[in-house]
Design an enzyme around this catalytic site. Structure first.
Site: not given
Length: 382
Positions: A197, A328, A356
């Site tokens: 991320d 995701d 995710h």
């Protein structure tokens, strides 16, 4: 940055209004701290731009705990009637996907792998926005069982790091625990960085500072930025309204924190805890969603807006790999592919059926990908 998503591009390319979305929730701190003085027209303009960006930005993750069973999400076969008592099963009822197949403990170990023969056997795990080192507990166990030396870092204001998220004013400050670790390595020491991320922006910053100490950089559904761009810029390049936010889920989930007052730019971004399962953990075991719900912290706002300086001589000299996550809801696959097209890595791998948080939803498949990358021979000098 959890699921850092910009709505600034709007539908059909139209620019949105600078006023915040109706569904967005604002939260001001009880603190009355404010910046002193007017600061001039330029400061007012910067504040205006920051407030407009904050209104358009949706961030989908936030922000240790006790001990956990190693790789507790592994499912063992139920058909073991003649092999003695069954081994413990995960408390999750999520069905086993072919993308993260059922494995016996001995299959998780790379028996023929001698990590001492690799370019480096040290892997450093860098969490995403709002997360902490705690999110890597399954990945750490699997890699250590395979002979790797693993470090998971808490970025500033994350995990058990004691700093106040609202006081973080730059990306360099946010990434300081990582850069301090790299600075402490010997001249001949190298590591593999794995970022999730918004951690992608942090390792990009580190790659520019310490390219000789990084053998490989792995972006796990992460922000893989180009020179002169911020994480916010990256997400402005793709219209995500039609691709993922048809029900306004992100707008309803966002929650800005204004510790300096509502007339000043946001200091952090939070997310409604009731939204994290659908947004971040739609394929993850229930126990891991519970862990995240009590461990996630706010994400500092300033680092998200900071534009990076990345050179071909430093950042560009480090071998990059990208791992896609197909289910995701925070950073959709189409957006991940757009990042790779704009800044092509050496190789793209894919985790089918992962949300995710692949370290929760597909730990074995993620482990396999990381070992594959780690065992690639050093690049030949051209």
């Amino acid at each position: 940055m959890g699921a850092i998503v910009s709505c600034m591009s709007g539908r059909n390319g139209r620019s949105p209004s600078a006023s915040p979305p109706p569904a967005a929730k604002r939260r001001s701190s009880v603190s009355s701290r404010r910046s002193g003085g007017g600061g001039g027209a330029k400061a007012a303009e910067i504040d205006e731009q920051a407030l407009a960006a904050a209104a358009a930005l949706v961030l989908g993750q936030r922000g240790g705990g006790g001990a956990f069973d190693r790789s507790a999400s592994v499912r063992y076969a139920a058909k073991r009637q003649q092999q003695g008592p069954p081994l413990p099963r995960s408390s999750s009822t999520r069905p086993r996907s072919l993308a993260d197949p059922e494995l016996q403990p001995q299959q998780l170990l790379a028996k023929d792998l001698n990590t001492k023969d690799l370019e480096t056997n040290v892997i450093v795990l860098v969490h995403g926005g709002g997360f902490g080192a705690w999110c890597w507990y399954k990945t750490m166990s699997l890699l250590e069982d395979s002979g790797f030396k693993v470090n998971a870092i808490d970025l500033t204001g994350s995990g058990i790091h004691c700093s106040d998220t609202n006081k973080i004013s730059s990306l360099s400050e946010y990434a300081e625990p990582l850069t301090s670790y790299l600075k402490g390595l010997g001249d001949a020491e190298k590591v593999i960085l794995v970022a999730h991320d918004f951690g992608g922006a942090c390792i990009s910053h580190a790659m520019e500072m310490f390219p000789s100490k990084i053998a490989k950089a792995v972006f796990l559904c992460a922000t893989m930025l180009t020179n002169g761009h911020s994480a916010l810029d990256m997400f402005q390049q793709v219209d995500l309204y039609d691709s993922m936010d048809t029900n306004g889920m992100l707008q309803k989930a966002q929650e800005f924190v204004y510790s300096n007052g509502k007339d000043r730019p946001p200091t952090a971004i939070n997310i409604d805890k009731a939204s994290i399962r659908d947004l971040l953990f739609n394929q993850s075991p229930a126990k891991d969603v519970t862990l995240a719900s009590v461990s996630i912290r706010p994400v500092p706002f300033a680092p998200i807006m900071e534009k990076l300086t990345l050179t071909e001589e430093n950042y560009g000299s480090v071998r990059r790999f990208f791992v896609e996550t197909t289910d995701d809801n925070a950073i959709p696959l189409s957006h991940q592919q757009s990042m790779c097209a704009a800044n092509p890595p050496e190789k793209v791998l894919r985790l089918k059926g992962s949300d995710h948080a692949p370290f929760f939803s597909r730990p074995q498949a993620l482990h396999k990908n990381l070992v594959e990358i780690a065992t690639l021979p050093p690049a030949q000098a051209s």
